[in-house]
Scaffold this motif. Structure first.
Motif, short mmCIF file in Angstrom:
data_model
loop_
_atom_site.label_atom_id
_atom_site.label_comp_id
_atom_site.label_asym_id
_atom_site.label_seq_id
_atom_site.Cartn_x
_atom_site.Cartn_y
_atom_site.Cartn_z
N ALA A 47 0.65 -1.24 0.00
CA ALA A 47 0.29 -0.01 0.05
C ALA A 47 0.88 1.35 0.18
O ALA A 47 0.27 2.22 -0.20
N GLY A 48 2.12 1.15 0.30
CA GLY A 48 3.11 2.38 0.36
C GLY A 48 3.61 2.34 -0.97
O GLY A 48 3.72 1.70 -1.62
N ASN A 49 3.50 3.90 -1.39
CA ASN A 49 4.10 4.19 -2.67
C ASN A 49 4.76 5.47 -2.85
O ASN A 49 4.15 6.58 -2.32
N LEU A 50 6.05 5.50 -3.03
CA LEU A 50 6.83 6.63 -3.03
C LEU A 50 6.49 7.66 -3.83
O LEU A 50 6.62 9.14 -3.88
N GLU A 51 5.66 7.33 -5.07
CA GLU A 51 5.09 8.20 -6.04
C GLU A 51 4.05 9.31 -5.33
O GLU A 51 3.97 10.37 -5.81
N ASN A 52 3.55 8.74 -4.16
CA ASN A 52 2.57 9.64 -3.48
C ASN A 52 3.22 10.76 -2.96
O ASN A 52 2.70 11.85 -2.51
N LEU A 53 4.54 10.75 -2.73
CA LEU A 53 5.35 11.71 -2.13
C LEU A 53 6.47 12.65 -3.08
O LEU A 53 7.24 13.50 -2.72
N GLU A 54 6.19 11.92 -4.24
CA GLU A 54 7.26 12.20 -5.31
C GLU A 54 7.32 13.98 -5.42
O GLU A 54 8.76 14.48 -5.32
N ALA A 55 6.51 14.78 -5.33
CA ALA A 55 6.36 16.28 -5.45
C ALA A 55 7.09 16.83 -4.34
O ALA A 55 7.46 17.98 -4.29
N VAL A 56 7.06 16.15 -3.23
CA VAL A 56 7.77 16.68 -1.82
C VAL A 56 8.79 16.01 -1.39
O VAL A 56 9.25 16.48 -0.31
N LEU A 57 9.35 15.20 -2.19
CA LEU A 57 10.39 14.27 -1.49
C LEU A 57 11.61 15.22 -1.07
O LEU A 57 12.38 14.59 -0.03
N HIS A 58 12.13 16.29 -1.82
CA HIS A 58 13.10 16.95 -1.61
C HIS A 58 12.81 17.86 -0.39
O HIS A 58 13.81 18.40 0.23
N ARG A 59 11.84 17.92 0.33
CA ARG A 59 11.34 18.72 1.55
C ARG A 59 11.23 17.90 2.63
O ARG A 59 10.83 18.30 3.67
N ILE A 60 11.53 16.68 2.52
CA ILE A 60 11.20 15.72 3.89
C ILE A 60 12.37 14.63 3.90
O ILE A 60 13.14 14.68 3.09
N GLU A 61 12.53 14.02 4.94
CA GLU A 61 13.42 13.03 5.23
C GLU A 61 12.61 11.61 5.16
O GLU A 61 11.71 11.52 5.91
N PHE A 62 13.16 10.71 4.25
CA PHE A 62 12.33 9.47 4.21
C PHE A 62 13.09 8.26 4.75
O PHE A 62 14.02 8.22 4.38
N ILE A 63 12.53 7.58 5.55
CA ILE A 63 13.18 6.32 6.14
C ILE A 63 12.43 5.06 5.67
O ILE A 63 11.16 5.17 6.10
N GLN A 64 12.84 4.21 5.05
CA GLN A 64 12.13 3.02 4.71
C GLN A 64 12.51 2.05 5.87
O GLN A 64 13.50 1.59 6.17
N GLY A 65 11.31 1.83 6.86
CA GLY A 65 11.51 1.08 7.88
C GLY A 65 10.03 0.55 8.35
O GLY A 65 9.17 1.09 8.11
#
Ligand code: NAD
Ligand code: DAU
Length: 342
Positions: A47-65
């Motif tokens: 259910a998780g999809n990084l495309e959902n955050l594509e537009a803001v990925l440069h503004r957040i810290e993403f941790i896969q865990g």
């Protein structure tokens, strides 16, 4: 201290932020609080999809865990002053097929996160819960209140109720500042096409039947994801510690009405409606009274008709998003296992 004073946060952990409501919340929060440092902790399940955050990925810290992994939870919570726990197994039908992941993520994961929050000294823990903890209201015209007893009836609902008990217990036993939101059925952009609205929209777009459970009379209180996000954000800032808040749209829409509205909006024939075997243990009615959140200042922006029209338009405009998701093994296997015999 006045418990309803507006709190301020700087570094905020959003678990499950690559999922449907979590991603909508991240988008909402970045525009409401542009100075926030947002850390998304997400396992990236089906259910998780990084495309959902594509537009803001440069503004957040993403941790896969995994929230159920103490090391992952500790890492994400370092230096954080608030945690919002969206991460969950969220689909009722999957919990009927196999409930183990629901217990692991929704109950054990919440416990691991609470412990990490306590150790990290976070100032507020918000648990994203559901109106399903109240159980079925069919046969009544009642609206659930926050003081109502829990009567969860599916493994999913039971796991969310169990998580809530742990959250409240950490508030009482360990003095952790906790708040809970109990949202109603939510729809909008980025929703995985297994829940009724995105499944029906994408099936209709492919001229496939819309599988309506039973006689299609079960009702839900459909709420747009951005209204849900705004409600969660308000409770984070203004909710009283140790309290739960219902979030719902004051709308009652049946399965048949959802199907008919989608077919009409897309100009598809009514013959695409297909009545199939009912969901076992189907809860025929949920309805919450959101007065307590409204008293904090929550104002919804979307009627069902406007929200549905915009959502349909989003799926029409983003075929590559849902076609990629529907082409994956996880989606096809649910369609086969769950709907194949219906
Ligand atoms: P979703 O299934 O779309 O997304 C869940 C997200 O959590 C995904 O990104 C997934 O990768 C992540 N995740 C799952 N297990 C994880 C784990 N162990 N560790 C870290 N990440 C993990 O769910 P949703 O519909 O966006 O729901 C979000 C939350 O809101 C859930 O807690 C759900 O119970 C609650 N809720 C949903 C609705 C609704 O109608 N969808 C309504 C009320 C409440
Ligand atoms: O109410 C909040 C809950 O809403 C959330 O906690 C859950 O995470 C979320 O999945 C949702 O649960 P529901 O069971 O209400 O959602 P779902 O979309 O699965 O079903 C909505 C209604 O539509 C329900 O009456 C069952 C019916 N339905 C569903 C599907 C998937 C159909 O008739 N056909 C379908 O194919």
């Amino acid at each position: 201290m006045d418990k309803t004073v507006q709190k301020q946060f700087k570094r905020v952990v959003v678990t499950g932020g690559a999922g449907f409501i979590g991603a909508n919340y991240v988008h909402y929060a970045l525009s409401a609080h542009p100075d926030w440092q947002i850390v998304v902790l997400d396992k990236l399940t089906y259910a998780g999809n990084l495309e959902n955050l594509e537009a803001v990925l440069h503004r957040i810290e993403f941790i896969q865990g995994d929230i159920a992994n103490p090391a992952d939870a500790r890492k994400a919570l370092q230096g954080a002053d608030a945690v919002l726990n969206f991460a969950a197994e969220s689909h009722v039908d999957r919990s009927l097929l196999d409930a183990r992941a629901f217990v692991r993520t929704n109950i054990e994961g919440t416990l691991v996160l609470l412990e990490a929050a306590r150790q990290a000294g976070v100032r507020r823990f918000l648990q994203v819960s559901t109106d399903e903890v109240y159980g079925d209201l069919s046969g009544t015209d009642r609206h659930s209140l926050e003081t109502d007893p829990f009567r969860p009836r599916s493994p999913y609902a039971a796991s969310k109720a169990g998580a809530e008990h742990l959250v409240l217990a950490y508030g009482i036993s360990h003095g952790l500042d906790v708040v809970i939101t109990r949202g109603s059925n939510t729809y909008g952009p980025y929703q995985y096409p297994e829940k009724i609205i995105p499944l029906f929209i994408t099936n209709a777009l492919e001229d496939k039947p819309l599988p309506i459970y039973g006689d299609g009379s079960a009702v839900r209180d459909y709420m747009h994801a951005l209204d849900h996000a705004a409600g969660i954000d308000l409770v984070l800032h203004r909710g009283a510690a140790g309290e739960a808040y219902n979030l719902g749209a004051r709308e009652q829409v049946s399965g048949v009405q959802v199907a008919e509205a989608i077919l009409a909006a897309l100009g598809k024939p009514a013959t695409l409606k297909k009545f199939v075997a009912d969901r076992p243990g189907h809860d025929y009615r949920y309805s919450v009274d959101p007065s307590k959140a409204e008293a904090l200042g929550w104002v919804r922006r979307y009627s069902f008709s406007r929200g549905l029209a915009e959502t349909i338009e989003w799926y029409v405009q983003n075929p590559s998003w849902w076609q990629r998701v529907r082409a994956k093994k996880e989606h096809q296997s649910l369609m086969q296992t769950w709907y194949g015999q219906r």
